[in-house]
Design an enzyme around this catalytic site. Sequence first.
Site, PDB file in Angstrom:
ATOM      1  N   ASP A 131     -14.498  23.660 -50.928  1.00  0.00           N
ATOM      2  CA  ASP A 131     -13.935  22.747 -49.940  1.00  0.00           C
ATOM      3  C   ASP A 131     -13.223  23.602 -48.875  1.00  0.00           C
ATOM      4  OD1 ASP A 131     -13.182  20.531 -48.514  1.00  0.00           O
ATOM      5  OD2 ASP A 131     -12.529  19.387 -50.256  1.00  0.00           O
TER       6      ASP A 131
HETATM    7  C1  BGC Z   1     -12.466  17.555 -47.346  1.00  0.00           C
HETATM    8  C2  BGC Z   1     -13.962  17.481 -47.562  1.00  0.00           C
HETATM    9  C3  BGC Z   1     -14.685  17.742 -46.273  1.00  0.00           C
HETATM   10  C4  BGC Z   1     -14.249  19.072 -45.731  1.00  0.00           C
HETATM   11  C5  BGC Z   1     -14.958  19.481 -44.466  1.00  0.00           C
HETATM   12  C6  BGC Z   1     -12.046  18.790 -46.571  1.00  0.00           C
HETATM   13  O1  BGC Z   1     -10.723  18.714 -46.162  1.00  0.00           O
HETATM   14  O2  BGC Z   1     -11.815  17.528 -48.598  1.00  0.00           O
HETATM   15  O3  BGC Z   1     -14.285  16.241 -48.108  1.00  0.00           O
HETATM   16  O4  BGC Z   1     -16.066  17.692 -46.478  1.00  0.00           O
HETATM   17  O5  BGC Z   1     -12.865  19.022 -45.458  1.00  0.00           O
HETATM   18  O6  BGC Z   1     -14.548  18.745 -43.381  1.00  0.00           O
END
Ligand code: BGC
Length: 753
Positions: free
Chosen positions: A286
Amino acid sequence: MTAPAHRPWLDRTLPVAERVALLRAAMTLEEKVGQLVQVANPDPVRDADALAAGAFGTCIVASGEHAGNVRDAGTQAEAVNALQRAAVESSRLGVPLVVARDVIHGHRTVFPIPLGQAASFDADLVRACARVAAREATADGVRWTFAPMLDVAQDPRWGRVAESWGEDAWLGAHLGAAAVEGFQGADDAGPRGDGTFAADALAACAKHYVGYGLAQGGRDYAEVDVGPRTLQNRHLRPFRAAVDAGVATVMSAFHTLDTVPMTAHEGLLRAHLKGDLGFAGPVVSDWDAVGELVRHGVAHDTREAASLALRAGVDVDMVTGAYGGHLADLVRSGEVPEELVDDAVGRVLALKVRLGLLDDPFTDPARAARVHLTTEHRALARRAAASAVVLLRDDDGVLPLLAPDGTGAPARVHVTGPFATARAELFGTWTLDGRGEDAVPIADAVRERLAGTEVTVDDGRWPDAALVAAREADVVLACVGEHPMRSGEANSVTSLELPPGQVEQLEALARVSRRLVVVVVTGRPLALGRLAHLGDALALVPHPGVEGGHGVVDVLTGDVPASGRLPSSIPWVTGQVPLHHDHLPTGRPLDPGGPVGRYRDHQDGPMYPFGFGLGYAPVEYGALELSSSRLEREGRVAARVRVANRGDRPTVETVQLYARARRASVSRPVSELVGVRRVELAPGDERVVSFEVDHGLLAHRDAVGHTCHEGGRFVLTAGPHAGAGSSAELDVVPAPHGRTAEPGEVPTHSSDR
Ligand code: BGC
């Protein structure tokens, strides 16, 4: 086209694995590491050197700030083409990028938030919405979405419940798999027989692996503690389904699970996901989660974090730069085996080959205008929005507003509240490419449909003025609820009540209105106890998207049957959560008719149970009948129930089948959803709905994921929601190859799924 001799991997006739092996063999260690680096918002000019060096292999187009809650400039085919041209033409091996973006519930055409799509209980609808999202996003050069989110969300204080399929693992597994198929193109697009994707297909990403929905107290990113069986039976279940559906990628989650950050969880990533479950695609961290291993206190610095994450099985480092900064050195010093890098690179390159990027990385810039927000896409969004409307209460049949023949419109309607005129707020969280001006407000849709009616509107800014208008109207539609910024990532709440002031305003409206219909637009299941007797009708609408106004009004008028069902239990008060239908029995069950519960100050059960939702016609259920009262070793039993529309309107009934094991080696939930059938019933129609029951349907998992087929007596219940139905008992003979886990047994290996 024949491949040039110095780039044999461009030969399209070769199998994917061979092309990957040829390309990887041509790479230096630095070039290999580059494939594992994901950067945000690269620019072909500013990042020319990095592109020429092959220093990153994928990128995310995102604002990075307030994830999912701030709209950014987005991306367009020309910009992506310029980037791809730089990557392909300036680098030694000419490897294109994969451009990723969070396409969560639509792209330019915004569909209901996943929680709203879940209210349809309709996998075909979810699949269709994801297919359209892919068609639109790929026209902007995006080939990878970070969706679907598969976290089972049982604590609605957590804002990301909006992105979930609700509280139930069966529903999450079925709808999540459908979303994967839609994004990746199950029917008319890839993955095709050879594993490749069509040009209008997105690689999907099952996230956030795993258990993120259990964030303590609903506080986003907080620690998670969960036992291995609950993890297997509830939280891993949608991920297994996504892997079975061929999901291309998986994202590891931010949190710690039993003290181990998921970004460094070798047991669950490398051993279980990639080993036991056989997942062959790349795992992406993530956002900055590799770097966050330092803050979790398990790594000194980003160098150690890179080592931990790669070893654990995280193939792509989203934006930290830890892999780019340290992996080559870690390999040279012998701290990270090069085979692990090679395995990760192979997964990324295979994704590029499968997406067809090596053959043609460019997007036709004219396509967006042709495919964005087409009439067909809007029509689907309207159908999806209507399916998200869950009618909870309709005293004295105030709804629908029109008679079956479309007559009988009230003479005066007043539409009030913040969602009366809202546009972009109808979208909900994670709508990076929706445009407010495209959205249809509820009040506009009322005016459009009730052409002969005098419609007055206020946006709730002057509650006293709203009361004056309300007294004059025959029907008042109060459109209240949560702003999208109150749900989604990092937006948790301690109170599940309506936002401050709204209940008071509704109470005031109820005192002066002839008939009051309350429409709650929301990003989460709210605690609606204070609305139990307020007004004449109550509908819950998870943020419904670009056609929200039309969808809501289609249902309120009765043009479309009210068919939404609750994907999450609705509590009376916040203090009841977590509250979900599939809880375990206690040794001291409550007397359902008894006066007291376990709370001194409130009843225990939900205000509205999982699966609940009214239609506009009474549906009568017959007794559940089993083709046999015994399920043999290799057998199947048909469970049949007769449903009849006893009203004067067409209706859609969502027949739900639940199972309960009377005795197993471990305690199993009091109710497990095992099947859903949506049936359309014209007035007077009767249908027999049939479910096939086999051992797989009744199985559960042991601590490491073995399937346990146990014999014994089960109770099957078919009904309209988790709190009602007709039951029958089934004696199950253990399956031939089934095993019976013993209480406390911890098997040492796992081979089956
Ligand atoms: C979130 C994800 C997301 C990623 C990219 C993160 O903060 O938890 O769900 O895909 O950012 O934007």
